[in-house]
Motif scaffolding. Structure first.
Motif, PDB file in Angstrom:
ATOM      1  N   GLY A  15      -4.041   4.931  -4.719  1.00 59.47           N
ATOM      2  CA  GLY A  15      -3.912   4.990  -3.276  1.00 59.47           C
ATOM      3  C   GLY A  15      -2.574   6.073  -2.832  1.00 59.47           C
ATOM      4  O   GLY A  15      -2.885   6.876  -1.687  1.00 59.47           O
ATOM      5  N   PHE A  16      -1.463   5.968  -3.812  1.00 56.34           N
ATOM      6  CA  PHE A  16      -0.540   6.855  -3.278  1.00 56.34           C
ATOM      7  C   PHE A  16      -0.844   8.110  -3.503  1.00 56.34           C
ATOM      8  O   PHE A  16      -0.400   9.325  -2.924  1.00 56.34           O
ATOM      9  N   VAL A  54      -4.102  -3.613 -11.014  1.00 53.48           N
ATOM     10  CA  VAL A  54      -3.088  -3.473  -9.910  1.00 53.48           C
ATOM     11  C   VAL A  54      -2.422  -2.398  -9.685  1.00 53.48           C
ATOM     12  O   VAL A  54      -2.361  -1.501  -8.704  1.00 53.48           O
ATOM     13  N   GLN A  55      -1.554  -2.040 -10.972  1.00 54.90           N
ATOM     14  CA  GLN A  55      -0.660  -0.711 -10.919  1.00 54.90           C
ATOM     15  C   GLN A  55      -1.985   0.582 -10.603  1.00 54.90           C
ATOM     16  O   GLN A  55      -1.424   1.354  -9.756  1.00 54.90           O
ATOM     17  N   TRP A  77     -11.530   5.478  -4.475  1.00 54.05           N
ATOM     18  CA  TRP A  77     -10.470   4.431  -4.345  1.00 54.05           C
ATOM     19  C   TRP A  77     -10.904   2.932  -3.845  1.00 54.05           C
ATOM     20  O   TRP A  77     -10.684   2.092  -4.433  1.00 54.05           O
ATOM     21  N   GLY A 119     -10.824  -0.380  -6.199  1.00 53.72           N
ATOM     22  CA  GLY A 119      -9.908  -1.606  -5.663  1.00 53.72           C
ATOM     23  C   GLY A 119     -10.768  -2.631  -5.658  1.00 53.72           C
ATOM     24  O   GLY A 119     -10.634  -3.776  -5.985  1.00 53.72           O
ATOM     25  N   VAL A 145      -3.205   0.840  -7.108  1.00 57.91           N
ATOM     26  CA  VAL A 145      -2.026   1.128  -6.138  1.00 57.91           C
ATOM     27  C   VAL A 145      -1.463   2.741  -6.609  1.00 57.91           C
ATOM     28  O   VAL A 145      -1.444   3.404  -5.221  1.00 57.91           O
ATOM     29  N   ASN A 146      -1.402   3.326  -7.648  1.00 61.28           N
ATOM     30  CA  ASN A 146      -1.389   4.557  -7.969  1.00 61.28           C
ATOM     31  C   ASN A 146      -2.300   5.461  -7.100  1.00 61.28           C
ATOM     32  O   ASN A 146      -1.972   6.514  -6.571  1.00 61.28           O
TER      33      ASN A 146
END
Length: 479
Positions: free
Chosen positions: A60-61, A53-54, A333, A337, A57-58
């Motif tokens: 993507g940012f 999860v983290q 990414w 995911g 998401v990281n």
């Protein structure tokens, strides 16, 4: 001396009860092992969330930060990634230590037994945990490289972060491919086992025609008894006008009808018990098939998830493999995911099933409880709903008496010899079928390093009951 002091010496039963009430103190090694295992399980739960999860998401940012050239966002992502890889490194390191210790203990136990059910359970565990330790060690190296990369990112040392990230990506990708390949092999072997298990023919129990005949015989005997007692009641009502000889004949007739009634009832009960015996083994067989199917699906999903993750790592050569900020490219990414969704789903399913088993064991201990050792043994008290929910959250514990263990006991009772289950009514036909199931589940003579005669002898040995139940429980596992 006890007699002189007036204190009676404890009986053997009292001594046994005392020793049961106050178990031997754990050694320092056992306490350390338990603490490490608890810590490893806690880190594994946290790492599952972080890596699936983290970290995506990281990623993507981080991708957004590179597109927009946002230095502040890059720093924030690097800090978050550093925390993530720290968790991953801790999880991998503890997994390496715990798996290595378990492998060592399992090898020692396998060597001690040499053959039989206890040997096979330990030997299988030794091989599995050795592989786990090797993969975790490789993961620890990858995490160490990622820590170095995150440190370089925090210092904005791109010249260092790039090469280190490439090495970390290659290392994580290789580890992911090995893990995925291992899961794919397990899925294939489980599929073969499931197909063989499906072909085991269940013996046919009593037919409905035979049961109907017995029920009819019981009904006819009941009618005859009712008619005889009705006649007796009639003679008793007219006792003053009924000749004594006829009254005695009515009594004899009523008494005689009770014998065929009792015989018909006993015959029907025997056949019903026999029918139940012939129904329980197919139920255990269906459960074994379900567990193998579940294992096959989980291993296949794990193989796809790990391979997808490895593909993402290799594609961009900037992945962390199994634990931190994954990658900056959109393709990487997307792969990360997808892998995270699959692997997090598998982990969530496993965790949810384990929690439900712990809840059921605490809330309804009678569901799958082992047979009481004595008639005086008190059944385990059920916990309240709140207590059972708290018990379900203890992820480091296993359910005391789950369905898998209950089915393992049932299969063993069918497969065991007359010394163990002489009064159970298990026929030789049922016994041979249960033993065929054991052979398909990789718990046969060859797996135990025994010939057929010795293997059957071990099934007929009451002292090996616990080892056999543990062996069958492991064979039924879908982990």
């Amino acid at each position: 001396m006890t007699e002189a002091s007036g204190t009676p010496a404890p009986t053997s039963g009292e001594a046994a009860a005392k020793s049961k009430a106050s178990p031997a103190k754990k050694s320092f090694h056992d306490r350390v092992s338990h603490a490490l295992e608890r810590a490893q399980q806690a880190f594994a739960q946290l790492d599952s969330w972080v890596s699936n999860v983290q970290s995506p998401v990281n990623a993507g940012f981080l991708s957004k930060a590179h597109v927009t050239n946002d230095a502040g966002l890059r720093q924030d992502v690097a800090a978050s990634g550093a925390a993530a890889v720290g968790v991953g490194a801790g999880a991998e390191m503890l997994e390496t230590v715990v798996a290595g210790m378990e492998a060592r203990e399992a090898r020692k136990e396998a060597k001690e037994h040499g053959s039989g059910a206890a040997f096979h359970t330990a030997n299988k565990k030794a091989k599995s945990t050795t592989a786990d330790a090797g993969l975790a060690a490789a993961g620890t190296v990858g995490e160490a490289l990622l820590i170095a990369r995150q440190a370089a990112r925090l210092q904005e040392a791109a010249s260092v972060a790039g090469p280190v990230g490439t090495v970390a990506g290659a290392s994580g990708g290789a580890t992911g491919l090995v893990t995925g390949g291992r899961a794919a092999v397990r899925a294939y072997t489980t599929d073969r086992k499931r197909r063989k298990l499906k072909n085991v023919t269940m013996p046919a129990g009593p037919g409905e025609e035979a049961m109907a005949e017995l029920r009819q015989a019981l009904a006819s005997a009941g009618e005859a008894t009712a008619e005889a007692h009705a006649a007796l009641d009639m003679y008793a009502a007219d006792a003053g006008d009924t000749p004594l000889a006829r009254f005695e004949m009515a009594v004899d007739a009523a008494f005689e009808t009770t014998k065929p009634l009792a015989e018909a009832a006993a015959a029907l009960k025997r056949e019903m018990d026999r029918k139940a015996l012939y129904e329980e083994l197919p139920a255990a067989h269906r459960y074994a098939l379900k567990k193998q199917r579940n294992k096959e699906v989980k291993q296949a999903l794990t193989a796809v998830g790990q391979t997808t993750r490895a593909a993402g790592a290799i594609t961009t050569a900037t992945s962390i493999g199994l634990g931190g900020a994954l990658m900056t490219s959109p393709a990487g990414w997307a792969l990360a995911g997808t892998a995270a969704l699959i692997l997090f789903g598998v982990a969530g399913y496993k965790g949810g099933r384990a929690a439900k088993n712990r809840y059921d064991s605490a809330r309804h201990p009678e569901l799958h409880a082992a047979p009481a050792e004595s008639e005086d043994a008190a059944p385990k008290e059920a916990m309240s709903r709140g207590e059972a929910l708290r018990e379900a959250l203890k992820f480091w514990k296993k359910a005391e008496n789950g369905e898998r263990k209950a089915v393992a006991r049932r299969i063993y009772q069918y497969a065991a010899g007359p010394t163990v289950n002489a009064q159970s009514g298990v026929t030789s036909e049922l016994r041979e079928t249960a033993r065929e199931i054991l052979i398909v589940l990789k718990a046969g003579p060859a797996d135990h390093r025994m010939d057929r005669v010795a293997w059957e002898g071990s099934l007929n040995d009451p002292e090996r009951t616990e080892a056999w139940i543990k062996e069958i429980e492991e064979a039924l596992s879908s982990a």
